[in-house]
Design a protein around this motif. Structure first.
Motif: not given
Length: 380
Positions: A276, A297, A301
């Motif tokens: 990620y 994102v 993560a």
């Protein structure tokens, strides 16, 4: 990937083949004695207790170990002789004689063995295929450890050794253990190493380790963040499959050690964070207008990993904490830039892009060897 030498921690008890088998000629007797001598060398090697200590010391201080190479050579001498005995034993006599051999092995991955107050718990099963399974399992574990040994010197050789180990475990899961399981009573207690599920997991773990080595090579070549994200996520997918199989194995037998489960899940968490991180960087590099996606994102993560319990082993825990801190710092950096320059909206989770996995390694198939020597046994 983290260091997990536990599969090496197998122990076994003495077997003297010529004292059990009745033979028709002196040449067969000599071959059985050769087989016993070759096995005794393996027994002494794994039972002296120094193999793990040396593996840990090597991991800590670097360098190589001729001790491990010696063990591999001893196994490569014994395995073909064992394959030859099995080849010349009919199915019925294979189990008839094995009951007298009293084939006993401890487990390195069994929860019941770890909590035994009486030392090593030995599992006895009356099958030469059990002996073959455990010896090949040990062979795979030694090649896997050797792959770590050469990692700092030769990335290509290291990846090759991991792939060879993966091939050994794959052959166990799909051929030897499946035949062995079919001939074994369901009620018979056996170590996790002698199950197709655990062998399948080790094959996936070795492949994931091979891909992790390949990523190092890709980093040296300066490959793109997008490719690195895909390669790391390919490892996540392999370990995801391994975790599913492990949970299924534990549901069936409830005897897989928690340390093995923790190792696989912690490796997955590490590569998930790395994937990620590279993916977010690639999004932002492609276009500054993607900064909202990059932040989302990274936040996803971070939240995913933080929901899970940190590993109990301090060295693993510190690595995961460091990766989480790196992700947090990156989020703060991107948020600061977004607030002052771009003002892009951070999409909800269901609208976020996700990395695509890429697997670029495969097993090296294991080809059993055996000498062309006849063994003539008396049937009783």
């Amino acid at each position: 990937m983290f260091h997990f030498p536990d599969p090496l921690k197998l122990k076994t008890k003495r077997i003297v083949f010529e004292c059990v088998y009745s033979v028709n000629d002196n040449s067969t007797l000599d071959r059985l004695k050769e087989l016993s001598n070759a096995r005794r060398e393996v027994e002494e090697f794994i039972n002296d207790g120094s193999i793990i200590a040396k593996a840990v010391a090597r991991e800590k201080f670097g360098g190589s170990s001729s001790h491990l190479e010696q063990g591999i050579q001893k196994l490569e001498k014994y395995l073909p002789l064992l394959e030859n005995l099995i080849h010349h034993s009919g199915k019925e006599s294979r189990y008839q004689w094995a009951s007298r051999l009293k084939i006993q092995w401890s487990s390195a991955l069994s929860a019941s063995s770890l909590f035994s107050c009486k030392g090593h718990k030995f599992f006895q099963l009356n099958s030469l295929l059990y002996e073959l399974t455990m010896m090949r399992f040990l062979y795979g574990a030694m090649l896997r450890e050797q792959a770590r040994e050469v990692l700092s010197k030769d990335l290509v050789q290291s990846a090759t050794l991991f792939r060879k180990a993966a091939g050994i475990y794959h052959s166990l899961a799909t051929k030897v253990v499946s035949e062995f399981e079919a001939a074994t009573l369901i009620t018979e207690e056996r170590p996790p190493e002698a199950t197709s599920n655990v062998c399948s997991v080790l094959s996936l773990v070795c492949l994931a380790e091979a891909q992790a080595v390949t990523i190092r090579k890709a980093e040296e070549k300066g490959n793109t963040e997008s490719l690195l994200a895909k390669l790391h996520y390919g490892i996540v997918q392999m370990l995801d499959e391994a975790i599913i199989i492990l949970h299924r194995a534990n549901k069936d037998r409830k005897d897989v050690s928690t340390s093995f489960l923790e190792f696989v899940s912690t490796c997955k968490a590490l590569h998930e964070l790395k994937s990620y991180k590279h993916f977010a960087d690639s999004l932002k590099t492609d276009s500054d207008s993607q900064i909202g996606n990059a932040i989302g994102v990274l936040q996803h993560a971070q939240n995913t990993i933080q929901k899970n319990k940190l590993p109990s082993k301090e060295s693993w825990r510190s690595v995961i904490k460091h990766e989480l801190e790196t992700v947090s710092a990156l989020i703060r950096k991107y948020e600061h830039e977004n607030n002052f320059i771009w003002n892009k909206k951070i999409p909800p989770k269901h609208e976020l892009p996700f990395p695509e996995g890429k697997k670029i390694v495969d097993i090296i198939p294991y080809e059993p060897q055996r000498p062309e020597q006849k063994i003539l046994l008396k049937l009783q």
